[in-house]
Scaffold this motif. Sequence first.
Motif, PDB file in Angstrom:
ATOM      1  N   ALA A 102       0.602-105.640 -81.665  1.00  0.00           N
ATOM      2  CA  ALA A 102       0.339-107.018 -81.014  1.00  0.00           C
ATOM      3  C   ALA A 102      -0.609-108.020 -81.660  1.00  0.00           C
ATOM      4  O   ALA A 102      -2.249-107.187 -81.202  1.00  0.00           O
ATOM      5  CB  ALA A 102       0.882-107.295 -79.612  1.00  0.00           C
ATOM      6  N   ALA A 103      -0.624-108.934 -81.544  1.00  0.00           N
ATOM      7  CA  ALA A 103      -1.285-109.539 -82.573  1.00  0.00           C
ATOM      8  C   ALA A 103      -1.019-111.019 -81.961  1.00  0.00           C
ATOM      9  O   ALA A 103       0.087-111.636 -81.988  1.00  0.00           O
ATOM     10  CB  ALA A 103      -1.754-109.535 -84.308  1.00  0.00           C
ATOM     11  N   LYS A 104      -1.847-111.906 -82.097  1.00  0.00           N
ATOM     12  CA  LYS A 104      -1.982-113.721 -81.353  1.00  0.00           C
ATOM     13  C   LYS A 104      -1.738-114.528 -81.847  1.00  0.00           C
ATOM     14  O   LYS A 104      -1.803-114.428 -83.647  1.00  0.00           O
ATOM     15  CB  LYS A 104      -4.169-114.214 -80.854  1.00  0.00           C
ATOM     16  CG  LYS A 104      -3.367-113.428 -79.504  1.00  0.00           C
ATOM     17  CD  LYS A 104      -5.245-113.707 -79.216  1.00  0.00           C
ATOM     18  CE  LYS A 104      -5.163-115.695 -78.500  1.00  0.00           C
ATOM     19  NZ  LYS A 104      -6.480-115.797 -78.223  1.00  0.00           N
ATOM     20  N   PHE A 105      -0.554-115.272 -82.220  1.00  0.00           N
ATOM     21  CA  PHE A 105      -0.455-115.985 -83.129  1.00  0.00           C
ATOM     22  C   PHE A 105       0.118-117.510 -82.821  1.00  0.00           C
ATOM     23  O   PHE A 105       0.369-118.485 -81.852  1.00  0.00           O
ATOM     24  CB  PHE A 105       1.671-115.513 -82.957  1.00  0.00           C
ATOM     25  CG  PHE A 105       2.474-115.936 -84.489  1.00  0.00           C
ATOM     26  CD1 PHE A 105       2.139-115.815 -85.717  1.00  0.00           C
ATOM     27  CD2 PHE A 105       2.441-117.159 -84.095  1.00  0.00           C
ATOM     28  CE1 PHE A 105       2.262-116.155 -86.924  1.00  0.00           C
ATOM     29  CE2 PHE A 105       3.526-117.865 -85.129  1.00  0.00           C
ATOM     30  CZ  PHE A 105       3.737-117.517 -86.958  1.00  0.00           C
ATOM     31  N   GLY A 106      -1.268-118.014 -83.550  1.00  0.00           N
ATOM     32  CA  GLY A 106      -1.681-119.058 -82.600  1.00  0.00           C
ATOM     33  C   GLY A 106      -2.772-119.255 -80.923  1.00  0.00           C
ATOM     34  O   GLY A 106      -2.911-118.439 -81.240  1.00  0.00           O
ATOM     35  N   ASP A 107      -2.195-120.295 -80.752  1.00  0.00           N
ATOM     36  CA  ASP A 107      -2.976-119.990 -79.168  1.00  0.00           C
ATOM     37  C   ASP A 107      -2.222-120.016 -78.241  1.00  0.00           C
ATOM     38  O   ASP A 107      -2.773-119.050 -77.325  1.00  0.00           O
ATOM     39  CB  ASP A 107      -3.557-121.784 -79.117  1.00  0.00           C
ATOM     40  CG  ASP A 107      -4.428-121.820 -80.072  1.00  0.00           C
ATOM     41  OD1 ASP A 107      -5.978-121.280 -80.442  1.00  0.00           O
ATOM     42  OD2 ASP A 107      -5.286-123.706 -80.222  1.00  0.00           O
ATOM     43  N   ARG A 108      -0.943-119.847 -78.170  1.00  0.00           N
ATOM     44  CA  ARG A 108       0.405-119.563 -77.388  1.00  0.00           C
ATOM     45  C   ARG A 108       0.764-118.429 -77.572  1.00  0.00           C
ATOM     46  O   ARG A 108       1.861-117.967 -76.293  1.00  0.00           O
ATOM     47  CB  ARG A 108       0.668-120.719 -76.922  1.00  0.00           C
ATOM     48  CG  ARG A 108      -0.054-122.341 -76.655  1.00  0.00           C
ATOM     49  CD  ARG A 108       0.875-123.314 -76.526  1.00  0.00           C
ATOM     50  NE  ARG A 108       1.815-122.928 -75.811  1.00  0.00           N
ATOM     51  CZ  ARG A 108       2.950-123.928 -75.371  1.00  0.00           C
ATOM     52  NH1 ARG A 108       3.016-124.625 -76.169  1.00  0.00           N
ATOM     53  NH2 ARG A 108       3.971-123.192 -74.676  1.00  0.00           N
ATOM     54  N   TYR A 109       0.785-117.824 -78.411  1.00  0.00           N
ATOM     55  CA  TYR A 109       2.350-116.724 -78.823  1.00  0.00           C
ATOM     56  C   TYR A 109       1.436-116.119 -79.641  1.00  0.00           C
ATOM     57  O   TYR A 109      -0.050-115.348 -79.744  1.00  0.00           O
ATOM     58  CB  TYR A 109       3.057-117.893 -80.255  1.00  0.00           C
ATOM     59  CG  TYR A 109       3.642-118.956 -79.813  1.00  0.00           C
ATOM     60  CD1 TYR A 109       4.477-118.932 -79.265  1.00  0.00           C
ATOM     61  CD2 TYR A 109       2.735-119.726 -80.513  1.00  0.00           C
ATOM     62  CE1 TYR A 109       5.577-120.416 -78.994  1.00  0.00           C
ATOM     63  CE2 TYR A 109       3.652-121.271 -80.488  1.00  0.00           C
ATOM     64  CZ  TYR A 109       4.505-121.301 -79.670  1.00  0.00           C
ATOM     65  OH  TYR A 109       5.485-122.857 -78.742  1.00  0.00           O
ATOM     66  N   LEU A 113       5.586-105.742 -83.187  1.00  0.00           N
ATOM     67  CA  LEU A 113       5.840-105.258 -83.728  1.00  0.00           C
ATOM     68  C   LEU A 113       6.253-103.558 -83.956  1.00  0.00           C
ATOM     69  O   LEU A 113       5.067-103.623 -82.986  1.00  0.00           O
ATOM     70  CB  LEU A 113       5.031-105.396 -85.142  1.00  0.00           C
ATOM     71  CG  LEU A 113       4.530-106.762 -85.916  1.00  0.00           C
ATOM     72  CD1 LEU A 113       4.483-106.594 -87.615  1.00  0.00           C
ATOM     73  CD2 LEU A 113       6.011-107.590 -86.336  1.00  0.00           C
ATOM     74  N   VAL A 114       7.198-102.916 -83.564  1.00  0.00           N
ATOM     75  CA  VAL A 114       7.405-101.898 -83.218  1.00  0.00           C
ATOM     76  C   VAL A 114       7.686-101.071 -84.375  1.00  0.00           C
ATOM     77  O   VAL A 114       9.221-101.701 -84.619  1.00  0.00           O
ATOM     78  CB  VAL A 114       7.861-101.978 -81.732  1.00  0.00           C
ATOM     79  CG1 VAL A 114       8.115-100.537 -81.182  1.00  0.00           C
ATOM     80  CG2 VAL A 114       7.715-102.694 -81.010  1.00  0.00           C
ATOM     81  N   ASP A 115       7.367-100.096 -84.346  1.00  0.00           N
ATOM     82  CA  ASP A 115       8.019 -99.523 -85.666  1.00  0.00           C
ATOM     83  C   ASP A 115       8.778 -97.712 -84.940  1.00  0.00           C
ATOM     84  O   ASP A 115       7.218 -96.921 -83.628  1.00  0.00           O
ATOM     85  CB  ASP A 115       6.557 -98.854 -87.059  1.00  0.00           C
ATOM     86  CG  ASP A 115       7.064 -98.274 -88.008  1.00  0.00           C
ATOM     87  OD1 ASP A 115       8.266 -98.153 -88.490  1.00  0.00           O
ATOM     88  OD2 ASP A 115       6.271 -97.412 -88.866  1.00  0.00           O
ATOM     89  N   ASP A 116       9.367 -97.626 -85.549  1.00  0.00           N
ATOM     90  CA  ASP A 116       9.445 -96.162 -84.738  1.00  0.00           C
ATOM     91  C   ASP A 116       9.071 -94.812 -85.051  1.00  0.00           C
ATOM     92  O   ASP A 116       9.515 -94.498 -86.879  1.00  0.00           O
ATOM     93  CB  ASP A 116      11.400 -96.648 -85.313  1.00  0.00           C
ATOM     94  CG  ASP A 116      12.210 -94.728 -84.394  1.00  0.00           C
ATOM     95  OD1 ASP A 116      11.229 -94.500 -83.798  1.00  0.00           O
ATOM     96  OD2 ASP A 116      13.331 -95.121 -84.171  1.00  0.00           O
ATOM     97  N   ARG A 117       8.403 -94.019 -84.834  1.00  0.00           N
ATOM     98  CA  ARG A 117       7.697 -92.820 -85.655  1.00  0.00           C
ATOM     99  C   ARG A 117       8.954 -91.402 -85.439  1.00  0.00           C
ATOM    100  O   ARG A 117       8.010 -90.395 -85.549  1.00  0.00           O
ATOM    101  CB  ARG A 117       6.292 -93.298 -85.352  1.00  0.00           C
ATOM    102  CG  ARG A 117       5.746 -93.777 -85.526  1.00  0.00           C
ATOM    103  CD  ARG A 117       5.707 -94.054 -87.355  1.00  0.00           C
ATOM    104  NE  ARG A 117       4.676 -95.296 -87.768  1.00  0.00           N
ATOM    105  CZ  ARG A 117       3.518 -95.668 -87.953  1.00  0.00           C
ATOM    106  NH1 ARG A 117       2.496 -94.224 -87.391  1.00  0.00           N
ATOM    107  NH2 ARG A 117       2.490 -96.641 -88.677  1.00  0.00           N
ATOM    108  N   THR A 118       9.722 -91.452 -84.468  1.00  0.00           N
ATOM    109  CA  THR A 118      10.606 -90.625 -84.015  1.00  0.00           C
ATOM    110  C   THR A 118      10.855 -89.512 -84.429  1.00  0.00           C
ATOM    111  O   THR A 118      10.096 -88.218 -84.387  1.00  0.00           O
ATOM    112  CB  THR A 118      11.702 -91.057 -82.844  1.00  0.00           C
ATOM    113  OG1 THR A 118      11.119 -92.277 -81.979  1.00  0.00           O
ATOM    114  CG2 THR A 118      11.838 -90.198 -82.107  1.00  0.00           C
ATOM    115  N   GLU A 119      11.136 -89.601 -85.891  1.00  0.00           N
ATOM    116  CA  GLU A 119      11.864 -88.621 -87.019  1.00  0.00           C
ATOM    117  C   GLU A 119      10.407 -88.130 -87.384  1.00  0.00           C
ATOM    118  O   GLU A 119      10.291 -87.381 -87.285  1.00  0.00           O
ATOM    119  CB  GLU A 119      12.668 -89.229 -87.770  1.00  0.00           C
ATOM    120  CG  GLU A 119      13.271 -89.075 -88.691  1.00  0.00           C
ATOM    121  CD  GLU A 119      14.202 -87.760 -88.487  1.00  0.00           C
ATOM    122  OE1 GLU A 119      13.805 -86.094 -88.644  1.00  0.00           O
ATOM    123  OE2 GLU A 119      14.834 -88.189 -87.262  1.00  0.00           O
ATOM    124  N   ALA A 120       9.629 -88.958 -87.480  1.00  0.00           N
ATOM    125  CA  ALA A 120       8.045 -88.265 -88.203  1.00  0.00           C
ATOM    126  C   ALA A 120       7.585 -87.456 -87.467  1.00  0.00           C
ATOM    127  O   ALA A 120       6.835 -86.244 -87.667  1.00  0.00           O
ATOM    128  CB  ALA A 120       7.173 -89.336 -88.812  1.00  0.00           C
TER     129      ALA A 120
END
Length: 353
Positions: A102-109, A113-120
């Motif tokens: 998770a990262a800030k995007f501007g001042d308010r947002y 991002l979620v990456d599925d690592r289940t198979e790995a």
Amino acid sequence: MGILSNKKANQADARQVDAFEIVAAQVVDVLATAGVVLDERNLVLRASPGAIQFGLVQNRHLIHSALVRLVEDARSTSGAAEQELQIEAGLQREQLWVHARAAKFGDRYVMLLVDDRTEAKRLEVTRRDFVANVSHELKTPIGAISLLTEAIAGAHDDPDTIRKFSASLQKEAARLGSLVQELMQLSRVQGANLSDTAVELDLALVINDAVDRNQVLAEQRGVKLVTSAIKGSRMVGDYEMLTTAVRNLVENAIAYSDKGSQVGIGLKEIGGVAEIAVTDSGIGISEDEQERIFERFYRVDPSRSRDTGGTGLGLSIVKHAASNHKGEVRLFSKEGVGSTFTLRLPIQNRETN
């Protein structure tokens, strides 16, 4: 004048907000992974198709508390927050391993991002278990060979003892050789590329070859092999891989059959699918064990497998061979009655003149 200035400032802020939302929407829409953009109230402004499919969002809210906490961590820091998490998904509450950032995007947002690592993760666990199992399986015959060679060396003046230990040594060496050979076969079927090895073949010839390779074992065990295969059943596939798969099924049937019994090998076509069935009248397999029978190194009767030199890899090889040919292997078994393994292979891909 002050009112007009405030009005212009508010309009500028609104345009900035709109611009951020547009950019956020454009970014999320092109994401190959699961991504969402949240406002200052943690309401989801935009979610990628992957995030929806992944089940991260419901009624504009993140449904996993661990992800919400990660978003809050990102708001409170100037950089990004990331973590490996285990979450539940779907009606079955399936356990999934994900890497979330998770990262800030501007001042308010905040963008998540979620990456599925289940198979790995599963592959990592499988690899670790496989290495542990291989080490254990190799340790037994190697240890026995070491002890037997020491015993033979110490019995140089006792021919009868030397002959006895030499026979045991040959047995353990054969077991070790069989294990190494099947490990190589398993490695081959797991990494196979049929585009390099596939040819048009006759399944009746595959069965005959597999039976021939088991004829000596069947005679030693006093088991009769009976074949009933239609001719002209052709498909495109890897001849050696399919022959090995059928050979393993026949070998298994022989190993778990009593002396004087018979093993049947049949071939028929049903609706564009070739079915190779191998039937024995052996000890059978319980329902609980049937779910695990195709696992590597799993044995229905470990003591009997040791006596017959079984490695516990044969059925795993069969399963991979079937999967490589877009097929499957089915099992019907009843304790005390016997088992039937059926290798089902689609034959729509056979070549035509």
